[in-house]
Design an enzyme around this catalytic site. Structure first.
Site, PDB file in Angstrom:
ATOM      1  N   LYS A 176      44.914  38.207  28.947  1.00 45.00           N
ATOM      2  CA  LYS A 176      46.268  38.277  29.485  1.00 45.00           C
ATOM      3  C   LYS A 176      46.203  37.626  30.856  1.00 45.00           C
ATOM      4  O   LYS A 176      45.652  38.180  31.789  1.00 45.00           O
ATOM      5  CB  LYS A 176      46.746  39.730  29.619  1.00 45.00           C
ATOM      6  CG  LYS A 176      48.247  39.814  29.896  1.00 45.00           C
ATOM      7  CD  LYS A 176      48.664  41.092  30.567  1.00 45.00           C
ATOM      8  CE  LYS A 176      48.450  41.065  32.059  1.00 45.00           C
ATOM      9  NZ  LYS A 176      49.177  40.001  32.803  1.00 45.00           N
ATOM     10  N   GLY A 229      41.838  40.320  40.299  1.00 43.70           N
ATOM     11  CA  GLY A 229      43.161  40.583  40.846  1.00 43.70           C
ATOM     12  C   GLY A 229      43.057  41.441  42.081  1.00 43.70           C
ATOM     13  O   GLY A 229      42.011  41.492  42.742  1.00 43.70           O
ATOM     14  N   SER A 230      44.121  42.151  42.364  1.00 43.13           N
ATOM     15  CA  SER A 230      44.180  42.928  43.604  1.00 43.13           C
ATOM     16  C   SER A 230      43.344  44.202  43.493  1.00 43.13           C
ATOM     17  O   SER A 230      43.080  44.692  42.385  1.00 43.13           O
ATOM     18  CB  SER A 230      45.633  43.281  43.903  1.00 43.13           C
ATOM     19  OG  SER A 230      46.171  43.989  42.813  1.00 43.13           O
ATOM     20  N   GLU A 251      36.537  41.432  39.908  1.00 41.97           N
ATOM     21  CA  GLU A 251      36.539  40.545  41.090  1.00 41.97           C
ATOM     22  C   GLU A 251      37.862  40.775  41.796  1.00 41.97           C
ATOM     23  O   GLU A 251      38.913  40.368  41.305  1.00 41.97           O
ATOM     24  CB  GLU A 251      36.394  39.078  40.661  1.00 41.97           C
ATOM     25  CG  GLU A 251      35.106  38.756  39.916  1.00 41.97           C
ATOM     26  CD  GLU A 251      33.856  38.895  40.759  1.00 41.97           C
ATOM     27  OE1 GLU A 251      33.958  39.079  41.990  1.00 41.97           O
ATOM     28  OE2 GLU A 251      32.761  38.860  40.180  1.00 41.97           O
ATOM     29  N   CYS A 285      41.381  34.423  47.340  1.00 39.74           N
ATOM     30  CA  CYS A 285      40.670  35.665  47.677  1.00 39.74           C
ATOM     31  C   CYS A 285      39.681  35.450  48.813  1.00 39.74           C
ATOM     32  O   CYS A 285      39.395  36.353  49.579  1.00 39.74           O
ATOM     33  CB  CYS A 285      39.963  36.202  46.444  1.00 39.74           C
ATOM     34  SG  CYS A 285      38.871  35.011  45.678  1.00 39.74           S
TER      35      CYS A 285
HETATM   36  P1  NAD Z   1      47.364  41.422  40.622  1.00 43.74           P
HETATM   37  O1  NAD Z   1      46.365  42.505  40.727  1.00 43.74           O
HETATM   38  O2  NAD Z   1      48.784  41.725  40.952  1.00 43.74           O
HETATM   39  O3  NAD Z   1      47.380  40.811  39.147  1.00 43.74           O
HETATM   40  C1  NAD Z   1      46.203  40.410  38.483  1.00 43.74           C
HETATM   41  C2  NAD Z   1      46.428  40.555  36.999  1.00 43.74           C
HETATM   42  O4  NAD Z   1      46.726  41.921  36.720  1.00 43.74           O
HETATM   43  C3  NAD Z   1      47.614  39.751  36.453  1.00 43.74           C
HETATM   44  O5  NAD Z   1      47.327  39.339  35.134  1.00 43.74           O
HETATM   45  C4  NAD Z   1      48.732  40.755  36.471  1.00 43.74           C
HETATM   46  O6  NAD Z   1      49.727  40.459  35.505  1.00 43.74           O
HETATM   47  C5  NAD Z   1      47.998  42.042  36.123  1.00 43.74           C
HETATM   48  N1  NAD Z   1      48.655  43.225  36.673  1.00 43.74           N
HETATM   49  C6  NAD Z   1      49.480  43.297  37.746  1.00 43.74           C
HETATM   50  N2  NAD Z   1      49.889  44.563  37.935  1.00 43.74           N
HETATM   51  C7  NAD Z   1      49.314  45.299  36.976  1.00 43.74           C
HETATM   52  C8  NAD Z   1      49.329  46.689  36.663  1.00 43.74           C
HETATM   53  N3  NAD Z   1      50.028  47.570  37.379  1.00 43.74           N
HETATM   54  N4  NAD Z   1      48.608  47.111  35.617  1.00 43.74           N
HETATM   55  C9  NAD Z   1      47.885  46.243  34.883  1.00 43.74           C
HETATM   56  N5  NAD Z   1      47.823  44.925  35.124  1.00 43.74           N
HETATM   57  C10 NAD Z   1      48.521  44.468  36.167  1.00 43.74           C
HETATM   58  O7  NAD Z   1      46.804  40.224  41.482  1.00 43.74           O
HETATM   59  P2  NAD Z   1      47.501  38.834  41.728  1.00 43.74           P
HETATM   60  O8  NAD Z   1      48.569  39.059  42.732  1.00 43.74           O
HETATM   61  O9  NAD Z   1      47.853  38.167  40.442  1.00 43.74           O
HETATM   62  O10 NAD Z   1      46.274  38.015  42.330  1.00 43.74           O
HETATM   63  C11 NAD Z   1      45.909  38.078  43.623  1.00 43.74           C
HETATM   64  C12 NAD Z   1      44.743  39.009  43.855  1.00 43.74           C
HETATM   65  O11 NAD Z   1      43.606  38.578  43.117  1.00 43.74           O
HETATM   66  C13 NAD Z   1      44.329  39.007  45.298  1.00 43.74           C
HETATM   67  O12 NAD Z   1      44.050  40.316  45.727  1.00 43.74           O
HETATM   68  C14 NAD Z   1      43.074  38.159  45.288  1.00 43.74           C
HETATM   69  O13 NAD Z   1      42.208  38.392  46.374  1.00 43.74           O
HETATM   70  C15 NAD Z   1      42.473  38.535  43.979  1.00 43.74           C
HETATM   71  N6  NAD Z   1      41.504  37.531  43.543  1.00 43.74           N
HETATM   72  C16 NAD Z   1      40.174  37.821  43.605  1.00 43.74           C
HETATM   73  C17 NAD Z   1      39.231  36.859  43.229  1.00 43.74           C
HETATM   74  C18 NAD Z   1      37.742  37.146  43.287  1.00 43.74           C
HETATM   75  O14 NAD Z   1      36.984  36.376  42.737  1.00 43.74           O
HETATM   76  N7  NAD Z   1      37.305  38.211  43.929  1.00 43.74           N
HETATM   77  C19 NAD Z   1      39.666  35.615  42.785  1.00 43.74           C
HETATM   78  C20 NAD Z   1      41.023  35.346  42.738  1.00 43.74           C
HETATM   79  C21 NAD Z   1      41.932  36.330  43.109  1.00 43.74           C
END
Ligand code: NAD
Length: 478
Positions: A176, A229-230, A251, A285
């Site tokens: 996803k 993600g976050s 990550e 990130c």
């Molecule tokens: P996010 O956590 O909002 O979303 C990531 C994924 O999770 C997406 O597919 C999103 O649809 C899904 N998601 C969102 N809310 C959700 C929920 N409540 N329950 C389940 N799934 C959910 O993050 P984002 O805004 O898409 O991406 C940015 C974040 O990703 C930043 O914090 C960034 O630092 C991090 N990031 C980390 C790395 C790494 O390698 N450490 C790399 C890239 C991005």
């Protein structure tokens, strides 16, 4: 130039579009034009994706490592051929400038080749036996069905790394991606389909993120969760995965400090610092977020940074002269304004920027804040946008404490040529990745690792398949 791809689910080797499913519009963040309609998976779709991935696992894990590697190499070749089209689509739905999107695609195809080669290096052990009639083996086997959940900021990078590592290990995948920038995952699925990946080995689903991820993670069929993600979402998904005794690789976010010591050459480090700060409009990130500079270099650094930020051309990622694109969505635009206003209300000084740019699109000015303190949101929450803070420091101990203050532990950047100091800092800094005198991107052969709240497990490098393999012990008496 290239038409935006048709958006679909990809389940059991078939592309499934609308057909009465819920849909959401995908927007271009530079123009706010609708690019397409993304179908949401209903429960029957998710069940089918789980069953297909489960059934396909039985066949896929029986393929030899070289057969799996061959498919991944073919995919890499095709992705390379289609790189400009894929990059164009990423600029349309994610917003980053075209050259950055192209570099994301071309550099990350190498991860696919790397993981293909790692398939041939899955190794076990023969354990010495206390009894010469007994043979003892430690085997590495694919865990099973992997659910991958990836963000919008590097939509190609994050997806291809997880898919290629899991498939190389012999796992099957349900991914996803981000509903806000779905073209990269769509294009990846198309290429796997074109090279003849068996049905069910890779599945793509979209929907309401919490609903889809909850359903997939709670299924007993899923055995691995690979998430980028976050921190907040990562923690909630990790808790659910733990309930299901599922293996995870996480990550998560960062808040990367940059430590600039008195012996650093400001003009030498400036281009890379600005490039990595404003890459993807700061939505990376690993983006430098908090600059700590020795007080003797404070004036020189702030003056040079402001002069460089002034030259940034903000606009559509498809315009040749643009050097920074829009933020990916309205949420980020609002958070940027809130963070700046919060800092200013608590005594920060705005050196440049600080406002959304009027007109269509989610554009925000490249921004520099000084006189910041630890009570401000910007010094505690991942900014994920084009805001940089600069603070002076006097001694090494003080700046190490400041760098380690937060629960993030992704990347710390250091600029000093003092070898003894470099050694001390390597040990003292709490970060999964420390980059000294050079700011660079992750390569297939180097690990991406976050510690503390920034992650669990390692992606990439020689251990890239590890999250997708489990150990089996065999004792054998003939
Ligand atoms: P996010 O956590 O909002 O979303 C990531 C994924 O999770 C997406 O597919 C999103 O649809 C899904 N998601 C969102 N809310 C959700 C929920 N409540 N329950 C389940 N799934 C959910 O993050 P984002 O805004 O898409 O991406 C940015 C974040 O990703 C930043 O914090 C960034 O630092 C991090 N990031 C980390 C790395 C790494 O390698 N450490 C790399 C890239 C991005």
């Amino acid at each position: 130039m290239y038409q935006y791809p048709e958006l679909a689910l990809y389940i059991n080797g078939e592309f499934l579009s609308g057909q009465g499913r819920d849909e959401q519009s995908v927007m271009n963040p530079a123009t706010l034009q609708v690019l397409g309609q993304l179908p949401h998976a209903n429960q029957a779709d998710l069940d089918l994706a789980l069953k297909s991935a489960h059934d396909a696992f039985v066949l896929w894990c029986q393929k030899s490592a070289s057969e799996r590697a061959e498919i991944l190499h073919q995919v890499a070749d095709r992705l390379r051929q289609k790189a400009s089209e894929i990059a164009y689509h990423i600029t349309l739905d994610e917003g980053k400038i075209y050259d950055e999107a192209l570099s994301e695609v071309t550099s990350c195809v190498a991860h696919c080749n790397w993981n293909a080669e790692q398939a041939m290096r899955i190794e076990g052990r023969v354990i010495q036996s206390r009894d010469m009639d007994l043979m003892q083996l430690e085997l590495r086997e694919p865990i099973g069905v992997c659910v991958a959940i990836t963000p919008w900021n590097f939509p190609f990078n994050q997806a291809i790394r997880k898919i290629s590592a899991a498939l190389a290990a012999g796992c099957t995948v349900i991914i996803k991606g981000s509903e806000e920038a779905p073209s990269a995952v769509m294009n990846i699925a198309k290429v796997f389909h074109e090279v003849g990946l068996p049905a069910g080995v890779l599945n793509v689903v979209w929907g309401v993120p919490e609903v889809v991820s909850d359903y997939l993670i709670r299924s007993p069929i899923t055995r691995v969760l690979a998430f980028t993600g976050s921190v907040s979402v990562g923690k909630s998904l990790a808790a659910k995965a733990t309930e299901s005794m599922m293996s995870t690789v996480m990550e998560l976010g960062g808040h990367s400090p940059v430590l600039i010591f008195e012996d650093a050459d400001i003009h030498e480090l400036l281009p890379a610092l600005v490039r990595h700060k404003l890459r993807n409009a700061g939505q990376s990130c690993n983006a430098p977020t908090r600059c700590y500079v020795h007080e003797s270099k404070y004036e020189a650094l702030t003056t040079a940074l402001v002069a460089t930020f002034k030259k940034v051309v903000v606009g559509s990622g498809l315009d040749k002269e643009t050097t920074m694109g829009p933020l990916a969505n309205e949420r980020r635009l609002n958070v940027m304004q809130e963070m700046v206003d919060d800092a200013l209300s608590k005594g920060a000084k705005l050196l440049i920027g600080g406002r959304a740019i009027k007109g269509s699109g989610y554009f925000f000015e490249p921004t520099i804040l000084t006189d910041v303190n630890d009570d401000m949101r910007i010094m505690n929450e991942e900014p994920f946008g084009p805001i940089l803070t600069i603070s002076p420091f006097r001694d090494e101990h003080q700046v190490v404490m400041a760098a380690n203050r937060l629960n993030y532990g992704l990347t710390t950047y250091v600029f000093t040529h003092d070898a003894k100091r470099q050694h001390r800092l390597i040990q003292a800094l709490e970060a999964g990745m420390i980059r000294i005198n050079r700011i660079g991107s992750s390569l297939p052969e180097t690990p991406v690792v976050g510690i503390k709240d920034s992650g669990v497990g390692v992606e990439g490098g020689v251990d890239s398949l590890k999250p997708y393999l489990q150990t089996k012990f065999v004792s054998l008496e003939p």
